[in-house]
Design a protein around this motif. Structure first.
Motif, PDB file in Angstrom:
ATOM      1  N   GLY A 270       4.274  -1.717  11.122  1.00  0.00           N
ATOM      2  CA  GLY A 270       5.349  -1.896  10.152  1.00  0.00           C
ATOM      3  C   GLY A 270       6.054  -0.604   9.817  1.00  0.00           C
ATOM      4  N   SER A 271       5.403   0.535  10.076  1.00  0.00           N
ATOM      5  CA  SER A 271       6.003   1.828   9.740  1.00  0.00           C
ATOM      6  C   SER A 271       7.252   2.121  10.557  1.00  0.00           C
ATOM      7  CB  SER A 271       4.979   2.955   9.934  1.00  0.00           C
ATOM      8  OG  SER A 271       4.618   3.077  11.297  1.00  0.00           O
ATOM      9  N   TYR A 272       7.421   1.446  11.711  1.00  0.00           N
ATOM     10  CA  TYR A 272       8.602   1.668  12.544  1.00  0.00           C
ATOM     11  C   TYR A 272       9.876   1.094  11.922  1.00  0.00           C
ATOM     12  CZ  TYR A 272       5.648   2.774  16.633  1.00  0.00           C
ATOM     13  OH  TYR A 272       4.763   3.342  17.505  1.00  0.00           O
ATOM     14  N   LEU A 273       9.737   0.134  11.037  1.00  0.00           N
ATOM     15  CA  LEU A 273      10.893  -0.647  10.603  1.00  0.00           C
ATOM     16  C   LEU A 273      11.857   0.132   9.712  1.00  0.00           C
ATOM     17  CD1 LEU A 273       9.301  -4.143   9.942  1.00  0.00           C
ATOM     18  CD2 LEU A 273      10.443  -3.292  11.974  1.00  0.00           C
TER      19      LEU A 273
ATOM     20  N   VAL B 298       7.704  -7.570   2.445  1.00  0.00           N
ATOM     21  CA  VAL B 298       7.011  -7.104   3.647  1.00  0.00           C
ATOM     22  C   VAL B 298       6.166  -5.892   3.284  1.00  0.00           C
ATOM     23  CG1 VAL B 298       7.253  -6.219   5.988  1.00  0.00           C
ATOM     24  CG2 VAL B 298       8.874  -7.928   5.135  1.00  0.00           C
ATOM     25  N   ARG B 299       4.870  -6.012   3.467  1.00  0.00           N
ATOM     26  CA  ARG B 299       3.955  -4.920   3.174  1.00  0.00           C
ATOM     27  C   ARG B 299       3.063  -4.677   4.389  1.00  0.00           C
ATOM     28  NH1 ARG B 299       2.337  -6.330  -3.162  1.00  0.00           N
ATOM     29  NH2 ARG B 299       4.184  -5.312  -4.081  1.00  0.00           N
ATOM     30  N   TYR B 300       2.742  -3.411   4.604  1.00  0.00           N
ATOM     31  CA  TYR B 300       1.911  -3.083   5.759  1.00  0.00           C
ATOM     32  C   TYR B 300       0.904  -1.997   5.407  1.00  0.00           C
ATOM     33  CZ  TYR B 300       5.243   0.802   6.327  1.00  0.00           C
ATOM     34  OH  TYR B 300       6.030   1.920   6.117  1.00  0.00           O
ATOM     35  N   ALA B 301      -0.156  -1.961   6.199  1.00  0.00           N
ATOM     36  CA  ALA B 301      -1.182  -0.936   6.029  1.00  0.00           C
ATOM     37  C   ALA B 301      -0.722   0.306   6.777  1.00  0.00           C
ATOM     38  CB  ALA B 301      -2.517  -1.429   6.565  1.00  0.00           C
TER      39      ALA B 301
ATOM     40  N   ASP C  92      14.224 -20.828  -1.320  1.00  0.00           N
ATOM     41  CA  ASP C  92      13.826 -20.914  -2.727  1.00  0.00           C
ATOM     42  C   ASP C  92      12.371 -20.535  -2.916  1.00  0.00           C
ATOM     43  OD1 ASP C  92      13.378 -23.328  -1.193  1.00  0.00           O
ATOM     44  OD2 ASP C  92      12.635 -24.245  -3.049  1.00  0.00           O
ATOM     45  N   ARG C  93      11.608 -20.495  -1.798  1.00  0.00           N
ATOM     46  CA  ARG C  93      10.193 -20.152  -1.876  1.00  0.00           C
ATOM     47  C   ARG C  93       9.970 -18.685  -1.516  1.00  0.00           C
ATOM     48  NH1 ARG C  93       7.086 -24.094   1.886  1.00  0.00           N
ATOM     49  NH2 ARG C  93       5.409 -22.648   1.294  1.00  0.00           N
ATOM     50  N   ALA C  94       9.027 -18.053  -2.185  1.00  0.00           N
ATOM     51  CA  ALA C  94       8.720 -16.640  -1.946  1.00  0.00           C
ATOM     52  C   ALA C  94       7.586 -16.520  -0.924  1.00  0.00           C
ATOM     53  CB  ALA C  94       8.317 -15.962  -3.252  1.00  0.00           C
ATOM     54  N   PHE C  95       7.727 -15.548  -0.036  1.00  0.00           N
ATOM     55  CA  PHE C  95       6.707 -15.269   0.977  1.00  0.00           C
ATOM     56  C   PHE C  95       6.419 -13.771   1.005  1.00  0.00           C
ATOM     57  CE2 PHE C  95       8.552 -19.219   2.497  1.00  0.00           C
ATOM     58  CZ  PHE C  95       7.430 -19.946   2.902  1.00  0.00           C
ATOM     59  N   THR C  96       5.160 -13.452   1.301  1.00  0.00           N
ATOM     60  CA  THR C  96       4.761 -12.057   1.534  1.00  0.00           C
ATOM     61  C   THR C  96       4.204 -11.937   2.949  1.00  0.00           C
ATOM     62  OG1 THR C  96       4.229 -11.633  -0.785  1.00  0.00           O
ATOM     63  CG2 THR C  96       3.231 -10.176   0.850  1.00  0.00           C
ATOM     64  N   ILE C  97       4.762 -11.009   3.728  1.00  0.00           N
ATOM     65  CA  ILE C  97       4.243 -10.720   5.065  1.00  0.00           C
ATOM     66  C   ILE C  97       3.317  -9.516   4.957  1.00  0.00           C
ATOM     67  CG2 ILE C  97       4.808  -9.990   7.405  1.00  0.00           C
ATOM     68  CD1 ILE C  97       7.499 -11.360   7.108  1.00  0.00           C
ATOM     69  N   LEU C  98       2.113  -9.644   5.486  1.00  0.00           N
ATOM     70  CA  LEU C  98       1.165  -8.534   5.546  1.00  0.00           C
ATOM     71  C   LEU C  98       0.893  -8.227   7.013  1.00  0.00           C
ATOM     72  CD1 LEU C  98      -1.456  -9.495   2.791  1.00  0.00           C
ATOM     73  CD2 LEU C  98       0.462  -7.902   2.589  1.00  0.00           C
ATOM     74  N   THR C  99       0.946  -6.959   7.381  1.00  0.00           N
ATOM     75  CA  THR C  99       0.746  -6.583   8.776  1.00  0.00           C
ATOM     76  C   THR C  99       0.128  -5.196   8.878  1.00  0.00           C
ATOM     77  OG1 THR C  99       1.831  -6.557  10.955  1.00  0.00           O
ATOM     78  CG2 THR C  99       3.036  -5.570   9.118  1.00  0.00           C
TER      79      THR C  99
ATOM     80  N   ILE D 298      -0.895   1.289   1.141  1.00  0.00           N
ATOM     81  CA  ILE D 298      -0.147   0.034   1.292  1.00  0.00           C
ATOM     82  C   ILE D 298       1.309   0.348   0.975  1.00  0.00           C
ATOM     83  CG2 ILE D 298       0.088  -2.358   0.583  1.00  0.00           C
ATOM     84  CD1 ILE D 298      -2.566  -1.666   1.992  1.00  0.00           C
ATOM     85  N   VAL D 299       2.179   0.008   1.898  1.00  0.00           N
ATOM     86  CA  VAL D 299       3.596   0.382   1.806  1.00  0.00           C
ATOM     87  C   VAL D 299       4.456  -0.877   1.868  1.00  0.00           C
ATOM     88  CG1 VAL D 299       5.469   1.691   2.912  1.00  0.00           C
ATOM     89  CG2 VAL D 299       3.155   2.632   2.838  1.00  0.00           C
ATOM     90  N   GLU D 300       5.506  -0.889   1.072  1.00  0.00           N
ATOM     91  CA  GLU D 300       6.438  -2.018   1.045  1.00  0.00           C
ATOM     92  C   GLU D 300       7.775  -1.594   1.612  1.00  0.00           C
ATOM     93  OE1 GLU D 300       6.443  -4.545  -2.472  1.00  0.00           O
ATOM     94  OE2 GLU D 300       8.649  -4.458  -2.495  1.00  0.00           O
ATOM     95  N   LEU D 301       8.327  -2.440   2.468  1.00  0.00           N
ATOM     96  CA  LEU D 301       9.631  -2.177   3.058  1.00  0.00           C
ATOM     97  C   LEU D 301      10.710  -2.666   2.098  1.00  0.00           C
ATOM     98  CD1 LEU D 301      10.877  -1.082   5.725  1.00  0.00           C
ATOM     99  CD2 LEU D 301      10.983  -3.457   6.495  1.00  0.00           C
ATOM    100  N   ALA D 302      11.525  -1.737   1.598  1.00  0.00           N
ATOM    101  CA  ALA D 302      12.555  -2.076   0.620  1.00  0.00           C
ATOM    102  C   ALA D 302      13.851  -2.480   1.319  1.00  0.00           C
ATOM    103  CB  ALA D 302      12.805  -0.880  -0.306  1.00  0.00           C
ATOM    104  N   PRO D 303      14.717  -3.265   0.626  1.00  0.00           N
ATOM    105  CA  PRO D 303      15.978  -3.695   1.238  1.00  0.00           C
ATOM    106  C   PRO D 303      16.879  -2.547   1.691  1.00  0.00           C
ATOM    107  CG  PRO D 303      15.516  -5.012  -0.709  1.00  0.00           C
ATOM    108  CD  PRO D 303      14.501  -3.906  -0.688  1.00  0.00           C
TER     109      PRO D 303
END
Length: 515
Positions: A347-350, A367-370, A336-343, A483-488
């Motif tokens: 992360g570009s491999y995912l 999930v967001r990465y530089a 129920d809680r929202a989290f943001t992962i920064l790395t 800054i890039v976000e990994l989409a579902p």
């Protein structure tokens, strides 16, 4: 019956002549087979794969340096390696300088194989531009592939081979690639720069594989990089996210010796001064591409994260463990809680990781990465203007034209690897040609390594990933950090450009004086 028995006995009893002939034949066979066996034992095994490439003792990998089209046994590399071989075949002796692309070409890790393919495609794209679209500038550029093997285990032999190629006919002047911030790559950079060879790192971001101000900090003379350091990535993320340290948590790898992870956790820790929680720890396997047992640790860490008030989680680790952490957090009890992962840029491999649980990204988890580069960073879009400085639409458009030559199929660009490798090759060629006297066909080795302090201002490289303005130590100043976000759905969505110095560089792009 007696006649038949007599015939059988007659056949079994051999005459002296028959015995002599049979004995001679037996001797010939024994001697012949013995000679063959001795030859097999005394003749060294042929472990060659191609010109300049062979299988090291105890290994089935093809390791070494080749520019004739050899793909090192990797089917995915066959097309681009063949294109490089064809381009090199058009060059005449004495009219070219060589650039080597140093990579773990035979890595069994799927993410690394994809990264390697894209880097080779990007490097070839600029080689072609340098030889055909640069107003006949000289020298022409020969590109060779240099394999360090799985986990860069054979870096030493390959570095020694490269060091022997600085004279004719190769005239090696720059080594590019060096794509991982590992101990092996640090040693390879030390060996190559110690031999007087200029090095341009593509995706090395560790702060301690870099030069800098202060005594003893010029440990890699001749090293330049086109990617920002981990510290710059962390600063860009902090400026972008405006993270409240009171609601942030660091998850970090305790395995030492990995320069990417070591410097990333230091940079993140500096951004989280005043955070109320101690870091959550895990220990990755010696080879961080192995699954190991860290998934079990992450299952426990997710429980502890739910016990905190954290909203942002900084992750300092490699991509395999990052994927495991995301998968575990997707199954957390506090969905129920929202989290943001920064790395960082791992992360570009995912995007291409088939083991990633994409449903985890639908559980209020961002999930967001530089990233080091992204295909949308320098493309105008409604509501997202392109910055006036720090890069250009024209430079990226030129790259798109060039990369189309690298493959019959469209080259995947979302991970940024092809873009960065293209820019590293552009920087290498820039240094080689700037160091070449007007009345000479190629530069001296010692003149190439001195070029980096002048790559700035109007002499900057107009990179597809953004301006490359190097400081006096070969590090990019205030380099654009997408800054890039990994989409579902697995796509890697560009969010916006962030800057280590908070704002884009000035038009002059001249780094300030530092202590």
């Amino acid at each position: 019956m007696p006649d038949r028995l007599t015939d059988r006995l007659r056949r079994r009893v051999r005459t002296p002549r028959q015995k002599l002939v049979t004995g001679l034949l037996g001797t010939v066979l024994v001697v012949g087979l013995g000679g063959y066996g001795i030859a097999r034992l005394t003749t060294p095994e042929d472990r060659s794969c191609a010109a300049g490439v062979e299988r090291p003792e105890g290994s089935s990998e093809c390791v070494g340096v080749n520019g004739d089209g050899h793909a090192f046994g990797i089917p995915e590399l066959a097309e681009v390696a063949g294109a490089i071989g064809s381009e090199n075949a058009t060059l005449k002796p004495g009219e070219y300088a060589t650039v080597a692309l140093l990579l773990p070409l035979t890595s069994p890790d799927g993410g690394m194989r994809t990264k390697v393919l894209h880097e080779v495609q990007g490097a070839y794209a600029y080689q072609y531009r340098a030889n055909h679209e640069s107003n006949s500038q000289t020298p022409k550029i020969r590109l060779v592939l240099a394999n360090t093997g799985r986990g860069n285990a054979h870096w030493k032999a390959t570095a020694q081979q490269l060091s022997s190629m600085t004279g004719a006919p190769d005239r090696l002047r720059v080594v590019s690639g060096v794509a991982t911030s590992s101990t092996e790559m640090r040693e390879a950079v030390t060996a190559l720069t110690g031999a007087g060879i200029a090095v341009v790192g593509t995706t090395i971001t560790a702060d301690d594989i870099a030069n800098g101000p202060g005594a003893g900090k010029n440990r890699y003379p001749g090293l330049a990089r086109v990617s920002p350091t981990n510290s710059d990535e962390a600063k860009a993320l902090a400026h972008f996210g405006r993270v409240d340290a009171a609601k942030a948590l660091l998850v970090q790898d305790t395995r030492s010796g990995d320069h990417y992870t070591d410097t990333l956790k230091s940079a993140f820790a500096a951004s989280l001064k005043g955070a109320p929680y101690e870091p959550q720890l895990f220990t990755s396997p010696p080879d961080p591409t192995d699954e190991g047992t860290t998934a079990n640790t992450f299952r426990q860490i997710t429980h502890l994260i739910c016990d905190t008030r954290a909203e942002t989680v900084f992750f300092a680790g490699r991509h395999t463990q990052l994927r495991q952490f995301i998968n575990a957090l997707g199954s957390r009890g506090c969905t129920d809680r929202a989290f943001t992962i920064l790395t960082g840029d791992e992360g570009s491999y995912l995007g291409a990781d088939k083991k990633l649980d994409r449903d985890a990204l639908r559980t209020k988890l961002t999930v967001r990465y530089a990233s080091l580069a992204h295909p949308d960073a320098w493309k105008p879009a409604p509501g997202r203007p392109v910055p006036a400085t720090g890069g250009s639409v024209v430079a990226y458009s030129t790259f798109e034209t060039d990369i189309a030559r690298a493959s019959k199929k469209p080259v995947a660009l979302a991970d940024g690897q092809a873009i960065v490798a293209y820019d590293a090759m552009a920087t290498a060629v820039h240094a080689i040609r700037q160091a070449t006297p007007r009345d000479a066909q190629y530069p001296e080795l010692s003149d190439v390594v001195t070029q980096w302090p002048q790559v700035k201002g109007s002499l900057r490289v107009q990179g597809a990933s953004g301006w490359i303005c190097l400081d006096n130590y070969g590090n990019p100043y205030n380099k654009a950090v997408p800054i890039v976000e990994l989409a579902p759905d697995g796509s890697q969505r560009f969010v916006q450009i962030a800057w280590p110095e908070k704002n884009p560089p000035s038009t002059s792009c001249l780094p300030p004086k530092r202590g």
